[in-house]
Design a protein around this motif. Structure first.
Motif, mmCIF file in Angstrom:
data_model
loop_
_atom_site.group_PDB
_atom_site.id
_atom_site.type_symbol
_atom_site.label_atom_id
_atom_site.label_comp_id
_atom_site.label_asym_id
_atom_site.label_seq_id
_atom_site.Cartn_x
_atom_site.Cartn_y
_atom_site.Cartn_z
ATOM 1 N N PRO A 83 -10.365 -0.479 9.059
ATOM 2 C CA PRO A 83 -11.619 -0.347 9.810
ATOM 3 C C PRO A 83 -12.133 1.082 9.768
ATOM 4 C CG PRO A 83 -9.759 -0.609 11.303
ATOM 5 C CD PRO A 83 -9.220 -0.784 9.923
ATOM 6 N N GLU A 84 -13.443 1.199 9.726
ATOM 7 C CA GLU A 84 -14.100 2.508 9.656
ATOM 8 C C GLU A 84 -15.132 2.608 10.760
ATOM 9 O OE1 GLU A 84 -17.001 5.074 6.629
ATOM 10 O OE2 GLU A 84 -15.902 3.321 5.897
ATOM 11 N N ARG A 85 -15.180 3.761 11.370
ATOM 12 C CA ARG A 85 -16.213 4.024 12.374
ATOM 13 C C ARG A 85 -16.741 5.433 12.147
ATOM 14 N NH1 ARG A 85 -15.184 2.965 18.727
ATOM 15 N NH2 ARG A 85 -15.338 0.787 17.996
ATOM 16 N N HIS A 86 -17.967 5.516 11.666
ATOM 17 C CA HIS A 86 -18.612 6.809 11.423
ATOM 18 C C HIS A 86 -17.691 7.774 10.683
ATOM 19 C CE1 HIS A 86 -22.123 6.553 14.537
ATOM 20 N NE2 HIS A 86 -22.290 5.771 13.478
ATOM 21 N N ASP A 87 -17.218 7.344 9.522
ATOM 22 C CA ASP A 87 -16.438 8.167 8.593
ATOM 23 C C ASP A 87 -14.978 8.347 8.979
ATOM 24 O OD1 ASP A 87 -18.695 8.542 6.993
ATOM 25 O OD2 ASP A 87 -19.249 10.409 7.988
ATOM 26 N N VAL A 88 -14.533 7.784 10.083
ATOM 27 C CA VAL A 88 -13.117 7.831 10.437
ATOM 28 C C VAL A 88 -12.476 6.510 10.017
ATOM 29 C CG1 VAL A 88 -11.410 8.116 12.267
ATOM 30 C CG2 VAL A 88 -13.570 9.372 12.373
ATOM 31 N N LEU A 89 -11.413 6.606 9.207
ATOM 32 C CA LEU A 89 -10.696 5.443 8.695
ATOM 33 C C LEU A 89 -9.392 5.291 9.469
ATOM 34 C CD1 LEU A 89 -11.095 6.281 4.891
ATOM 35 C CD2 LEU A 89 -12.598 4.847 6.288
ATOM 36 N N TYR A 90 -9.153 4.096 9.998
ATOM 37 C CA TYR A 90 -7.982 3.844 10.837
ATOM 38 C C TYR A 90 -6.960 2.981 10.089
ATOM 39 C CZ TYR A 90 -11.067 5.493 14.557
ATOM 40 O OH TYR A 90 -11.923 6.249 15.325
ATOM 41 N N GLY A 91 -5.703 3.018 10.574
ATOM 42 C CA GLY A 91 -4.660 2.192 9.971
ATOM 43 C C GLY A 91 -4.111 2.772 8.684
ATOM 44 N N ILE A 92 -3.970 4.103 8.625
ATOM 45 C CA ILE A 92 -3.565 4.757 7.381
ATOM 46 C C ILE A 92 -2.037 4.771 7.270
ATOM 47 C CG2 ILE A 92 -3.776 6.811 5.945
ATOM 48 C CD1 ILE A 92 -6.382 5.273 6.420
ATOM 49 N N THR A 93 -1.498 3.670 6.792
ATOM 50 C CA THR A 93 -0.076 3.559 6.493
ATOM 51 C C THR A 93 0.247 4.423 5.275
ATOM 52 O OG1 THR A 93 -0.398 1.710 4.989
ATOM 53 C CG2 THR A 93 -0.099 1.172 7.335
ATOM 54 N N PRO A 94 1.537 4.640 4.968
ATOM 55 C CA PRO A 94 1.855 5.402 3.753
ATOM 56 C C PRO A 94 1.218 4.817 2.500
ATOM 57 C CG PRO A 94 3.804 5.222 5.124
ATOM 58 C CD PRO A 94 2.752 4.347 5.765
ATOM 59 N N ASN A 95 1.196 3.486 2.399
ATOM 60 C CA ASN A 95 0.604 2.870 1.217
ATOM 61 C C ASN A 95 -0.891 3.154 1.130
ATOM 62 O OD1 ASN A 95 1.101 1.040 -1.122
ATOM 63 N ND2 ASN A 95 -0.474 -0.164 -0.107
ATOM 64 N N PHE A 96 -1.590 3.060 2.267
ATOM 65 C CA PHE A 96 -3.029 3.304 2.238
ATOM 66 C C PHE A 96 -3.348 4.787 2.058
ATOM 67 C CE2 PHE A 96 -3.707 -0.983 4.156
ATOM 68 C CZ PHE A 96 -4.580 -1.443 3.185
ATOM 69 N N LYS A 97 -2.483 5.667 2.537
ATOM 70 C CA LYS A 97 -2.675 7.093 2.253
ATOM 71 C C LYS A 97 -2.623 7.330 0.745
ATOM 72 C CE LYS A 97 -0.481 11.612 2.560
ATOM 73 N NZ LYS A 97 0.696 12.401 3.009
ATOM 74 N N ASN A 98 -1.598 6.779 0.105
ATOM 75 C CA ASN A 98 -1.481 6.928 -1.342
ATOM 76 C C ASN A 98 -2.626 6.234 -2.069
ATOM 77 O OD1 ASN A 98 0.877 8.328 -0.948
ATOM 78 N ND2 ASN A 98 2.191 6.539 -1.260
ATOM 79 N N PHE A 99 -3.031 5.089 -1.544
ATOM 80 C CA PHE A 99 -4.171 4.332 -2.062
ATOM 81 C C PHE A 99 -5.407 5.243 -2.119
ATOM 82 C CE2 PHE A 99 -5.621 -0.372 -1.454
ATOM 83 C CZ PHE A 99 -6.608 -0.244 -2.405
ATOM 84 N N TYR A 100 -5.675 5.923 -1.001
ATOM 85 C CA TYR A 100 -6.845 6.804 -0.899
ATOM 86 C C TYR A 100 -6.759 7.951 -1.908
ATOM 87 C CZ TYR A 100 -10.192 10.092 1.125
ATOM 88 O OH TYR A 100 -11.235 10.977 1.299
ATOM 89 N N ILE A 101 -5.595 8.590 -1.981
ATOM 90 C CA ILE A 101 -5.438 9.722 -2.893
ATOM 91 C C ILE A 101 -5.562 9.271 -4.343
ATOM 92 C CG2 ILE A 101 -3.780 11.424 -3.757
ATOM 93 C CD1 ILE A 101 -2.796 11.713 -0.846
ATOM 94 N N ASP A 102 -4.922 8.158 -4.685
ATOM 95 C CA ASP A 102 -4.977 7.676 -6.061
ATOM 96 C C ASP A 102 -6.391 7.275 -6.472
ATOM 97 O OD1 ASP A 102 -2.315 8.100 -6.395
ATOM 98 O OD2 ASP A 102 -1.707 6.017 -6.202
ATOM 99 N N TYR A 103 -7.182 6.833 -5.509
ATOM 100 C CA TYR A 103 -8.570 6.481 -5.795
ATOM 101 C C TYR A 103 -9.358 7.695 -6.287
ATOM 102 C CZ TYR A 103 -13.471 5.364 -4.690
ATOM 103 O OH TYR A 103 -14.831 5.193 -4.735
ATOM 104 N N HIS A 104 -9.060 8.860 -5.707
ATOM 105 C CA HIS A 104 -9.815 10.067 -6.045
ATOM 106 C C HIS A 104 -9.241 10.828 -7.235
ATOM 107 C CE1 HIS A 104 -11.250 9.287 -1.937
ATOM 108 N NE2 HIS A 104 -12.337 9.921 -2.310
ATOM 109 N N ALA A 105 -7.934 10.741 -7.452
ATOM 110 C CA ALA A 105 -7.316 11.446 -8.578
ATOM 111 C C ALA A 105 -7.542 10.645 -9.855
ATOM 112 C CB ALA A 105 -5.823 11.637 -8.321
ATOM 113 N N ARG A 106 -8.174 11.262 -10.829
ATOM 114 C CA ARG A 106 -8.506 10.575 -12.076
ATOM 115 C C ARG A 106 -8.583 11.607 -13.189
ATOM 116 N NH1 ARG A 106 -13.599 7.743 -10.052
ATOM 117 N NH2 ARG A 106 -12.216 7.562 -8.266
ATOM 118 N N GLU A 107 -9.013 11.215 -14.353
ATOM 119 C CA GLU A 107 -9.029 12.143 -15.482
ATOM 120 C C GLU A 107 -9.907 13.357 -15.218
ATOM 121 O OE1 GLU A 107 -10.134 10.120 -19.009
ATOM 122 O OE2 GLU A 107 -8.315 8.895 -19.112
ATOM 123 N N THR A 108 -10.940 13.188 -14.422
ATOM 124 C CA THR A 108 -11.899 14.274 -14.212
ATOM 125 C C THR A 108 -11.757 14.965 -12.860
ATOM 126 O OG1 THR A 108 -13.489 12.599 -13.496
ATOM 127 C CG2 THR A 108 -13.618 13.343 -15.791
#
Length: 215
Positions: A83-108
């Motif tokens: 769930p998100e409320r005005h840019d705050v994301l809740y429920g950040i388990t270890p898997n979702f933390k890594n999920f978020y980081i991996d989404y942004h880390a890419r070739e560029t």
């Protein structure tokens, strides 16, 4: 890291420009998603940095207090389980933390994770400050992140300009910062988590090299 396919649920990531939203999750959704981490209370600055020029693409905060949240001003990542409320994301388990980081880390882009341990009261003050900030306009991610930090004891000197790199340079001057570098394809930082989002199901590559559903 093997190439990720973002299907249906992940918005196209124009990282340099950030995104914008005005999402308001219900109290019930936030309550159900709440995740309490066993790790020490902390405030972490996440900075997305371009390759090869080194330009700043995005600023966000990961705050571990009475619960763990990500403050993602004008960010583009989302998932139906978060769930998100005005840019705050809740429920950040270890898997979702890594999920978020991996989404942004890419070739560029690579992701700098700079973390400071703080008293629980300070971490909770940072969460409240993020919740008070409101939705952020496009390209104002560093501005809003700096404003959130300036309301937190010990972080009052945070800059509020448009540069994610300037914000990170200031953050690195604080005592006790521990830094990590997350790069696409680096085995030391490959979390083996997010590779596909489809119908709310998270899939990732396991040690056997095959896709598995993630809980």
């Amino acid at each position: 890291m093997q190439r990720r396919a973002f299907l249906a649920l992940a918005l196209p990531a124009a990282l340099a420009a950030c995104g914008a939203d005005n999402i308001w999750a219900s109290d019930d959704a936030i309550r159900k998603a709440r995740y309490v981490s066993p790790e020490p209370p902390s405030i972490g600055l996440l900075t997305v940095i371009g390759i090869p020029r080194g330009e700043g693409g995005h600023s966000a905060l990961i705050i571990n207090g009475s619960q763990r949240v990500i403050y993602d001003p004008a960010g583009s990542w989302n998932h139906p389980a978060i769930p998100e409320r005005h840019d705050v994301l809740y429920g950040i388990t270890p898997n979702f933390k890594n999920f978020y980081i991996d989404y942004h880390a890419r070739e560029t882009y690579w992701v700098a994770e700079d973390t400071i341990q703080v008293p629980l009261a300070v971490a909770d003050a940072a969460i409240r400050s993020a919740e008070q900030q409101g939705a952020t306009n496009k390209s104002f991610c560093a501005v809003s992140t700096g404003k959130v930090l300036r309301r937190v004891p010990g972080f009052e000197g945070a800059p509020t300009g448009f540069s994610p790199l300037n914000l990170r340079r200031w953050f690195l001057t604080l005592p006790g910062v521990v830094s990590k570098k997350h790069m696409d394809g680096d085995p030391a930082n490959n979390h083996n988590v997010l590779l596909r989002q489809k119908n709310g199901v998270i899939e990732g590559y396991g040690a056997d090299g095959r896709l598995h559903a993630q809980n």
